[in-house]
Design an enzyme around this catalytic site. Structure first.
Site, PDB file in Angstrom:
ATOM      1  N   MET A  22      -5.522   3.471  -3.398  1.00 37.78           N
ATOM      2  CA  MET A  22      -4.564   4.042  -2.456  1.00 37.78           C
ATOM      3  C   MET A  22      -3.837   2.967  -1.651  1.00 37.78           C
ATOM      4  SD  MET A  22      -3.351   6.829  -1.176  1.00 37.78           S
ATOM      5  CE  MET A  22      -2.327   7.156   0.244  1.00 37.78           C
ATOM      6  N   VAL A  25      -5.998  -3.828   1.540  1.00 37.84           N
ATOM      7  CA  VAL A  25      -6.638  -3.999   2.837  1.00 37.84           C
ATOM      8  C   VAL A  25      -6.692  -5.484   3.200  1.00 37.84           C
ATOM      9  CG1 VAL A  25      -8.660  -3.474   4.235  1.00 37.84           C
ATOM     10  CG2 VAL A  25      -8.034  -1.959   2.344  1.00 37.84           C
ATOM     11  N   ASP A 135     -14.594  11.689  -0.432  1.00 41.89           N
ATOM     12  CA  ASP A 135     -14.896  10.524  -1.279  1.00 41.89           C
ATOM     13  C   ASP A 135     -16.017   9.709  -0.652  1.00 41.89           C
ATOM     14  OD1 ASP A 135     -14.662   8.841  -3.449  1.00 41.89           O
ATOM     15  OD2 ASP A 135     -13.054   7.646  -2.564  1.00 41.89           O
TER      16      ASP A 135
END
Length: 606
Positions: A22, A25, A135
């Site tokens: 997604m 980071v 998740d």
């Protein structure tokens, strides 16, 4: 983004922490708050996906409202100058639970319970805010050096537009923890999180996941069909009470699984207590009900054999000889008519008893109607089957409270008395009703914001100076007026008027320096201070200003303010109006004043 890059003039990138399905980071320094933070940037290929963007903002805003010591805090939700959507979160100095298990296995049972208790606390809190993680896995659970747990990635993974099962690279990290209902494509509920928590507990105890396979699909099918392996067979020292929590949490049937995370947490906390040492293995209720019932053994003393003495309704007892039937015995004592009446009565009583027994054993029981709201059709059918009920007539209607495919209402309602074998009628959600967004340009921003937020829209603002609209009026909207949207799932950004590009300068005499700064900021202008000695004006008070009061200024221009240094001390011959702005700085300020004067002259000529 490379190390050293400064995002939005505030966050300086230190290094990459990871790349997910997604987002990417990064570890960064917050140059304003002087702290290290985690930056999560929405993947480039999702930046142009309108649906992904809206969900990213909506989920992020929901997360910003979560306040729990075991959930990673979100500090900021923003967009870079080149349009990248990103989140700024608390940085946890430590590791994720996956690595922690690898480095510290085997864990003490007390440590396992302590870690799980923190995880359950966070998830229980999120569920109370109606946020499902979807998740849960050790990679999304962080743990610092003091064994304090922090859960991250609440719901963000659901913003992707592709099925998780098709994303092989990211799915293999998640498929080991998905619930049976996720594996078969049913609606995800809070109990789906509970199943994942049971798998996390399994891994904490034995160091690995219960199911393995070469593909994501093969592992998912095992979650759906296969019985979970026994942790006690892997490690016989594990208390049965602790294994029972896993069995209860990972039950394939939603009716047998823990109904809430709080219930699972209460059960877990007592697993190591002395009174639970002899606890028996937990078994699903459905399996217990479906077991073959054992017919009780008949006591030999109660059996009817041929040589038994039969007591008839007379004073004398008769022994039934061998090879002589009961009818023959009766004939010897009673007339044919009496025997007929007696045998008829026996037959009648037998029929009545048979009818009563049949009625008792075949009449459906009256039970309480289970709560099936929020479940998918297949999940509800499974629960109804377990209660010996069936799904009846199905109707559909729009709903803002229930997702597409979830049951809104059942007839009868939950907890109402219903007889087994009854068909239960339901209403299923078609999801929120999409409608045209509408045109809000020219309207007052605050009024529109209040009206839209009541409908669940997440509203953001950008300000712009303009001479064409009143202050606070909406100039532009990020969503087309004709676009059909579900209001509760929509995020919009309005560009609003900050006021005209020019204004009349007020008189600054009598104002403090702080007041002047605040005034300049509110009007969108810069201010430069110069100082002079004055025998008549008190120290730090305004001597004069440029442009003068009531003159016209444009936003972004510079206002020159001369403040008093007070009376001259010492040499009386010194110039009382000596200026304390020297060198290059003085020249720049003079240039700014000249520039301002020239701009005003041009404006007056127009």
């Amino acid at each position: 983004m490379e190390p050293g890059y400064i995002l939005n003039k505030r966050y300086q990138i230190i290094r990459t922490l990871g790349e997910g399905g997604m987002a990417n980071v990064y570890l960064a320094n917050d140059l304003v708050e002087h702290r290290q933070v985690t930056i999560k940037v929405l993947r480039l290929d999702l930046q142009t996906d309108e649906s992904a963007l809206r969900r990213f903002k909506r989920e992020a805003k929901a997360l910003s409202e979560l306040d729990n010591e075991n959930i990673v805090k979100i500090y900021d939700i923003s967009q870079s100058n080149d349009g990248l959507q990103f989140l700024v979160m608390e940085y946890i100095e430590g590791t994720d639970l996956k690595e922690y298990i690898k480095e510290n296995y085997p864990l003490k049972y007390e440590t396992v319970v302590q870690i799980m208790d923190q995880i359950l606390s966070a998830v229980s809190y999120a569920h109370k805010q109606n946020i499902i993680h979807r998740d849960l896995k050790p990679k999304n659970i962080l743990i610092d050096k003091n064994n304090v747990v922090k859960i991250t990635d609440f719901g963000i993974s659901m913003a992707t537009t592709e099925s998780t099962l098709t994303q092989t690279n990211s799915m293999l990290g998640s498929v080991h923890y998905i619930s049976p209902e996720q594996a078969r494509g049913s609606m995800i509920t809070k109990q789906s999180d509970i199943y994942s928590l049971g798998i996390v507990l399994f891994e904490l105890l034995v160091g690995h996941v219960p199911y393995k396979g070469e593909t994501a699909i093969s592992v998912a099918l095992k979650h759906y069909k296969s019985k979970i392996p026994s942790v006690k067979k892997i490690d016989p020292k594990i208390p049965q009470a602790l294994e029972n929590v896993i069995l209860h949490a990972t039950s394939k049937s939603l009716s047998d699984r823990y109904q809430t995370v709080a219930a699972m947490r209460d059960d877990l906390r007592t697993t190591l207590n002395e009174e639970r040492k002899e606890e028996k293995i937990w078994r699903p209720q459905i399996l217990i009900e479906e077991e073959t019932k054992i017919i009780p053994q008949i006591n030999h003393e109660d059996e009817m054999i041929e040589d038994d003495t039969i007591e008839l309704p007379i004073k004398k007892k008769y022994v039934v000889p061998e090879n002589i039937s009961l009818r023959e015995v009766l004939k010897q004592k009673y007339s044919r008519k009496e025997v007929g009446i007696f045998l008829g009565a026996i037959s009648f009583i037998t029929v009545v008893i048979t009818v009563i027994i049949f009625a008792i054993t075949t009449t459906p029981k009256v039970i309480s109607m289970p709560d099936i709201r929020g479940l998918s059709k297949s999940q509800a059918t499974e629960i109804l089957d377990s209660h010996k009920l069936s799904l009846g007539q199905v109707k559909y209607q729009y709903s803002s409270d229930y997702n597409y495919g979830q049951i809104i209402k059942s007839f009868p309602k939950k907890d109402k008395k219903v007889r087994q074998q009854t068909a239960i009628n339901v209403i299923i959600s078609k999801g929120p009703d999409a409608k045209k967004f509408g045109d809000y340009r020219g309207q007052n921003y605050q009024a529109v914001k209040k009206r839209l937020e009541k409908q669940g829209v997440h509203v953001y603002e950008e300000e712009k100076y303009t001479d064409s609209a009143e202050t606070g009026a909406i100039l532009k909207q990020s969503i087309s007026q004709k676009e059909k949207v579900v209001m509760s799932e929509t995020t919009v950004t309005f560009t609003i008027s900050k006021g005209p590009t020019y204004f009349k300068v007020r008189m600054l005499s009598g104002m403090s320096k702080d007041q002047i700064d605040a005034y300049a900021q509110s009007e969108g202008i810069k201010v430069v201070y110069q100082y002079e000695y004055s025998d008549t004006i008190a120290e730090n008070q305004v001597i004069k200003q440029g442009p003068a009061p009531n003159a016209t200024m444009y936003r972004g221009q510079t206002l020159i303010v001369i403040l008093s240094r007070g009376k001259v001390l010492g040499n009386e011959n010194s110039n009382s109006k000596e200026k304390f702005n020297q060198g290059e700085g003085n020249n720049r300020e003079s240039e700014s004043l000249n520039s301002t004067s020239n701009s005003l002259s041009q404006l007056q000529q127009k």
